[in-house]
Design an enzyme around this catalytic site. Structure first.
Site, mmCIF file in Angstrom:
data_model
loop_
_atom_site.group_PDB
_atom_site.id
_atom_site.type_symbol
_atom_site.label_atom_id
_atom_site.label_comp_id
_atom_site.label_asym_id
_atom_site.label_seq_id
_atom_site.Cartn_x
_atom_site.Cartn_y
_atom_site.Cartn_z
ATOM 1 N N HIS A 161 0.832 -1.211 0.000
ATOM 2 C CA HIS A 161 0.000 0.000 0.000
ATOM 3 C C HIS A 161 0.873 1.271 0.000
ATOM 4 C CE1 HIS A 161 -3.596 2.408 1.321
ATOM 5 N NE2 HIS A 161 -2.642 3.180 1.813
ATOM 6 N N GLU A 162 1.809 1.322 0.927
ATOM 7 C CA GLU A 162 2.622 2.537 1.036
ATOM 8 C C GLU A 162 3.505 2.735 -0.190
ATOM 9 O OE1 GLU A 162 1.884 4.773 3.070
ATOM 10 O OE2 GLU A 162 0.594 3.522 4.323
#
Ligand SMILES: [Zn+2]
Length: 719
Positions: A510-511
């Site tokens: 995600h990051e």
């Protein structure tokens, strides 16, 4: 949030939007040493190029005493730049006004870029004290610009000629955003109206503060005291021990106390066998600040809603929601209602199936009662255990941090052709931080990626992406990005590398999705590049990225047992995927019910003070919410919208999830590493930032608007 092209504002925006689950930061009470030695200005490393590879900030050279003088000089520089724009004798043009504003504040961007990253990732009492000192300086500075009537005159002069200027899409958007930014700050109002706005703002500030204080008081006050140990049946030893400690703290030595704070109520409603006590605690939670006492929020929030309508209408908008949504992707409340309307019936239907399932279990146990809201977490947990139990210790060995990171890089490499090269000789702010150069397939340098993985005392909780320097192109000179991902993973031990839970591994993907948004950015204007996109759009590239992790082809690349090298068994993966869809009827319905409350309160087009209880009841009845589910937040404790910054914005999570699910569906249709799809995604989404209307960008990528079916399928709400 103000949204135009001034460094501290765009930076504040970037910090606010790229932080995933960031808790409030606390300020320390330490005085800054105000007196600086005279030669500091000369030696201040912010005042000269870094001279390092890729102009990486030379962290070792920056001393605490450099920040305040650097901020002071940076603010003065931008003040001069703005004064020069206003003093220009030439008629206002796009270049001498809008672009000149955009290009101002370079030093401030660089100082703030370093400082605010460190106050999140590696802070200490001295930095906290400096933050306390510079925050009012920065907000006064941005007010000086955004409320400057002479500057607005020039901006408006350019804006009025916009149709004859032959601007590119990005330029037209920059002009529009600059103008609208001033207008939203009241620039077009007369003196009397401005005074009225100031009054309304002051009243709103008081009431929103009061809302938060009341909620805190009520959350702290409620307790269920248990003296009979038999009533703790179902709870784990650690939960019981925590309840005993709370009892001691609160003067009930030898008993057990549960409260409406999350770590206390969540395990209780999930595991405690005593139905009556579950009900007591649950109702304590859902009635916070709704008890007709001095901490009651019903009148407070009704007044907030009313004042917000007054303010919006003074500014020329129909409602507060119209005002808020104007610069979001959604644009209007009608667009949000339309989306919610499409998802709501399916979510509700699924919730009804879940309730029926739980009722069967109650009946089989001879319960002789109807499932109520305080039974939901308890019976849902029973069903989860029975059908989807996964032992985390079974999955963690397959997700060693290092191999997961390589999995993230390989995925990006297969999609976008980029290569990653670690360097160990670049300056960093902590020994934990690793630096990676990112290159195109042809060897062209793209940018620098910093990975800061481990939990530390000076780091705030959660996971986030941010930039030390954004990509942009000023007067033909390219600035390459420096992007950071900060996480809070445990350190390796002597015997074991850092092994991630499934959710933690997913967060790494995600990051890095946010990271790619910053790294692959290819735009001209700093205020439009990277993650500088509307709040209901910014989570979309990162949410998309999570999907690759679950693909067997991707798992085979990296999810290998750290001891044996064996790839994670598909059976285990299937189990994890099935579990992720469990209870989504409830999760989606309770979230959407809160979203609907938010929208109903903020779409009001008159400032009549409502009866809060009746308003809420009518709204939920109109939508047909079932009695077994309460909104995730009821009005009296909906802090996001009545004391936080999310009014008329709580829908954003599902809105960007719709984009995320639909975008990944494009990859599933064409092949998860299909090069044409990846190229379009990179060009129109990752590289374009906020340079065009987000819906236009999405259509260019997908060839159509995002549909909701992929979201419904990913949540298991539809086959
Ligand atoms: Zn995120």
């Amino acid at each position: 949030m103000k949204k135009f092209t001034i460094a501290p504002l765009s930076l504040a925006l970037a910090l606010a939007i790229s932080g995933c689950n960031s808790p409030e930061q606390k300020q320390a009470n330490v005085e800054v040493q105000a007196e600086q030695p005279i030669d500091v200005a000369v030696q201040n490393p912010f005042f000269a190029p870094w001279g390092t590879p890729h102009e990486t900030p030379d962290f070792a050279k920056i001393k605490t005493e450099h920040y305040v003088p650097a901020f002071e000089k940076a603010i003065a520089e931008q003040q001069q730049e703005i004064a020069a724009i206003i003093a220009n004798q030439e008629p206002a043009t796009f270049s001498n006004t809008i672009e000149a504003m955009e290009y101002s504040g370079n030093l401030l961007d660089s100082v703030a870029g370093v400082f605010f990253n460190l106050t999140s990732a590696e802070t200490n009492d001295e930095l906290k004290a400096i933050a306390k000192k510079v925050s009012p300086m920065l907000s006064a500075h941005s007010d000086d610009i955004s409320l400057n009537a002479d500057l607005f005159k020039r901006v408006k002069a350019v804006y009025l000629q916009k149709d004859t200027l032959n601007l590119t899409t990005a330029q037209a958007k920059l002009l529009e955003d600059s103008y609208v930014g001033f207008v939203r700050n009241g620039a077009n109002l007369n003196a009397e109206q401005k005074e009225k706005i100031r009054e309304l703002n002051a009243q709103l500030a008081d009431l929103t503060l009061k809302f938060g204080d009341n909620l805190l008081a009520e959350t702290n006050a409620f307790e269920v005291v248990i003296s009979d140990k038999a009533k703790l049946s179902g709870l784990s030893e650690s939960v019981i021990a925590a309840a005993a400690a709370t009892a001691t703290e609160r003067g009930y030595e030898g008993k057990w106390v549960f409260t409406t704070h999350r770590p206390s109520i969540t395990p209780f409603t999930k595991y405690a066998d005593d139905r009556e006590l579950r009900k007591q605690l649950y109702l304590g939670y859902t009635n916070r600040a709704n008890n007709d006492n001095e901490f009651d929020n019903k009148k407070v929030l009704a007044e907030i809603a009313s004042l917000r309508v007054k303010k919006a209408q003074l500014m020329g908008y129909k409602s507060h929601a119209h005002f808020v949504l104007e610069d979001r992707v959604a644009k209007t409340p009608a667009a949000v209602y339309e989306l919610l309307n499409k998802i709501w019936p399916t979510a509700l239907e699924k919730a009804n199936v879940e309730v029926a399932d739980m009722q069967k279990l109650v009946d089989a146990e001879g319960g002789n009662f109807k499932i109520a809201a305080w039974d939901y977490p308890y019976y849902a947990e029973k069903i989860r255990k029975e059908r989807y139990a996964i032992d985390e210790e079974q999955t963690r060995p397959y997700f060693a941090l290092e191999s997961t990171l390589q999995g993230v890089f390989k995925t990006a490499q297969k999609l976008f052709g980029i290569t990653v090269k670690e360097r160990t000789d670049l300056p960093t702010y902590h020994d934990d931080v690793r630096t990676f150069e990112i290159y195109e397939a042809d060897g062209t340098y793209i940018g620098l990626f910093l990975a800061d993985h481990y939990v530390r005392p000076g780091k705030r909780g959660g996971a986030w992406m941010n930039s030390y320097r954004k990509q942009y192109n000023m007067n033909g000179v390219d600035s390459t990005p420096i992007i950071v991902n900060v996480l809070n993973y445990p350190r390796p031990t002597e015997n074991e590398p850092t092994l991630l839970t499934f959710d933690q591994a997913s967060t790494l993907f995600h990051e890095f999705g946010h990271g790619l948004h910053g790294l692959l950015s290819d735009g001209k204007y700093r205020s439009q590049t990277g993650t500088s996109t509307p709040r209901d759009f910014v989570e979309f590239p990162s949410q998309v990225m999570e999907n690759w992790m679950l693909q067997p082809e991707v798992l085979a690349m990296f999810a290998k047992h750290y001891k044996t090298g064996e790839v994670i068994p598909q059976e285990l993966v299937n189990k994890i995927q099935a579990a992720s869809k469990f209870n989504q009827g409830f999760a989606t319905t309770e979230y959407m019910a809160a979203t609907l409350l938010d929208l109903n309160w903020h779409s009001l087009e008159d400032s009549e003070i409502r009866d809060t209880a009746k308003f809420e009841q009518d709204a939920l009845k109109e939508w047909g919410l079932i009695g077994e589910i309460d909104p995730r937040y009821r009005s009296t404790y909906f802090a996001h919208i009545f004391s936080g910054g999310y009014s008329a914005g709580y829908y954003s999570y599902i809105w960007s999830d719709v984009f995320g699910s639909d975008a990944f569906a494009a990859f599933q249709e064409n092949g998860i590493f299909d090069q044409a799809t990846a190229k379009a995604f990179r060009k129109h989404i990752l590289s374009s930032g906020g340079s065009d209307d987000a819906l236009n960008l999405y259509r260019k990528f997908r060839g159509k608007d995002a549909g909701i079916d992929p979201l419904l399928r990913s949540r298991g709400l539809k086959d």
